[in-house]
Design a protein around this motif. Structure first.
Motif, PDB file in Angstrom:
ATOM      1  N   GLY A  85       0.831  -1.202   0.000  1.00 49.14           N
ATOM      2  CA  GLY A  85       0.000   0.000   0.000  1.00 49.14           C
ATOM      3  C   GLY A  85       0.865   1.252   0.000  1.00 49.14           C
TER       4      GLY A  85
ATOM      5  N   GLY B 146       3.196  -4.813  -2.794  1.00 48.69           N
ATOM      6  CA  GLY B 146       1.789  -5.014  -3.112  1.00 48.69           C
ATOM      7  C   GLY B 146       0.969  -3.759  -2.908  1.00 48.69           C
ATOM      8  N   GLN B 147      -0.170  -3.740  -3.563  1.00 44.68           N
ATOM      9  CA  GLN B 147      -1.156  -2.654  -3.382  1.00 44.68           C
ATOM     10  C   GLN B 147      -2.454  -3.329  -2.917  1.00 44.68           C
ATOM     11  N   PRO B 148      -2.516  -3.684  -1.616  1.00 41.63           N
ATOM     12  CA  PRO B 148      -3.662  -4.466  -1.132  1.00 41.63           C
ATOM     13  C   PRO B 148      -4.871  -3.632  -0.713  1.00 41.63           C
ATOM     14  N   GLU B 149      -4.899  -2.359  -1.086  1.00 42.41           N
ATOM     15  CA  GLU B 149      -5.992  -1.482  -0.623  1.00 42.41           C
ATOM     16  C   GLU B 149      -7.365  -2.041  -0.964  1.00 42.41           C
ATOM     17  N   ILE B 150      -7.452  -2.740  -2.120  1.00 44.79           N
ATOM     18  CA  ILE B 150      -8.744  -3.266  -2.560  1.00 44.79           C
ATOM     19  C   ILE B 150      -9.328  -4.225  -1.507  1.00 44.79           C
ATOM     20  N   THR B 151      -8.450  -4.885  -0.762  1.00 46.88           N
ATOM     21  CA  THR B 151      -8.917  -5.828   0.267  1.00 46.88           C
ATOM     22  C   THR B 151      -9.524  -5.093   1.458  1.00 46.88           C
TER      23      THR B 151
ATOM     24  N   CYS C  76      -3.359  -4.108  -8.377  1.00 48.28           N
ATOM     25  CA  CYS C  76      -4.370  -3.240  -7.734  1.00 48.28           C
ATOM     26  C   CYS C  76      -5.729  -3.933  -7.606  1.00 48.28           C
TER      27      CYS C  76
ATOM     28  N   THR D 150      -6.286  -7.473  -7.597  1.00 47.94           N
ATOM     29  CA  THR D 150      -6.300  -8.696  -6.779  1.00 47.94           C
ATOM     30  C   THR D 150      -5.673  -8.469  -5.404  1.00 47.94           C
ATOM     31  N   GLY D 151      -4.846  -7.439  -5.271  1.00 44.74           N
ATOM     32  CA  GLY D 151      -4.179  -7.170  -3.996  1.00 44.74           C
ATOM     33  C   GLY D 151      -3.058  -8.145  -3.701  1.00 44.74           C
ATOM     34  N   ARG D 152      -2.646  -8.932  -4.698  1.00 44.29           N
ATOM     35  CA  ARG D 152      -1.594  -9.929  -4.440  1.00 44.29           C
ATOM     36  C   ARG D 152      -0.229  -9.258  -4.274  1.00 44.29           C
TER      37      ARG D 152
END
Ligand code: CO8
Length: 257
Positions: free
Chosen positions: A107, A128-133, A159, A161-163
């Protein structure tokens, strides 16, 4: 200034900032933001410093914006305060800044690393960009800078899948410039920064400025901008010294370091 969330030190002409909220995996709260901006601006203004390194802990460069601090923020507060706009200050620093990333850079942590001029990763790094989670999206450049680093397909994948991406994938994709063993990360990043700090500072700053310009302009304008900066360096004694040293087979002694 006495800091609580970061540690600053100098190693020769290198300013080293270590994020210091390791219990919270260096989650980026507003205090850390404020302290980091002051520290980096101070190094930028310090004539004894030629380049900087920002690093975290072995486990986390930074696991993102502080979720607990953000949790209760209303839309009105976020919008009226223009929440996180202050991070942009880091991109206005004129001397080079290297991110030395071990462990999680998620993030806002991944976004902070991408605000630096380049990223050296430990083999333990995970991006990772896990903001979607969390029911949100990247808020300090993830959708924009990550796309420029790795292209649309991989940025969408990250962005949406947040993987996480490991260090090898990050290097393959162009997100990081090199991967080093975790035990040598800070030493390698400081060594790279020290090498930069030994060159002529105006050339270093112009190199940074013109590479960054490539993200903001057309190719024709960018090439013209680069050429004009190149011409201007011939006004400095450092150009005479650098080229004379090459011809005389000796190490240059730049005046503007
Ligand atoms: N914010 C607040 N606290 C955090 C954060 C965070 N982002 N990440 C970790 N912590 C805390 C945990 O709550 C925990 O605290 P406590 O011990 O009090 O329970 C401590 O750090 C250790 O974490 P874990 O126990 O979870 O450690 P694990 O090894 O089990 O897991 C992970 C590590 C996978 C990294 C996990 O901590 C995790 O998923 N963290 C959240 C990652 C995330 O979603 N980051 C994105 C945040 S949103 C964001 O960055 C939006 C950017 C937009 C603008 C940014 C401006 C800065």
């Amino acid at each position: 200034m006495a800091y609580e969330t970061i540690i600053t030190e100098t190693r020769g002409k290198v300013g080293l900032v270590t994020l210091n909220r390791s219990k919270a995996l260096n989650a980026l709260n507003l205090q850390l933001l404020a302290e980091l901006v002051v520290a980096v601006k101070d190094f930028d203004a310090d004539a004894g410093i030629g380049a900087m390194v920002i690093t975290g802990s072995d486990k986390a460069f930074a696991a993102g914006a502080d979720i607990k601090e953000m949790q209760a923020i209303s839309f009105a507060d976020a919008y009226l305060q223009d929440l996180f706009v202050g991070w942009e200050d880091l991109t206005r620093v004129r001397k080079p800044v290297i991110a030395a990333v071990a462990g999680y850079a998620l993030g806002g942590g991944c976004e902070l690393a991408m605000m630096c001029d380049f990223i050296i990763a430990a083999d333990t790094a995970k991006f990772g960009q896990p903001e979607i989670t969390l029911g949100v999206i990247p808020g300090m450049g993830g959708s924009q800078r990550l796309t420029r680093f790795v292209g649309k397909s991989k940025a969408m994948d990250m962005c949406l899948t947040g993987r996480m991406m490991d260090a090898a994938e990050a290097e393959r994709s162009g997100l990081v410039s090199r991967v080093v063993p975790a035990a040598e990360l800070v030493e390698e990043a400081v060594k790279a920064a020290a090498k930069i700090a030994d060159f002529s500072l105006p050339s270093v700053m112009m190199a940074k400025e013109t590479v960054n310009r490539s993200f903001e302009t057309t190719l024709a304008e960018g090439l013209r901008f680069e050429r004009r900066l190149f011409h201007s360096l011939f006004a400095l004694e450092d150009q005479k010294e650098g080229m004379a040293a090459f011809a005389e087979k000796r190490k240059p002694n730049f005046a503007n370091r």
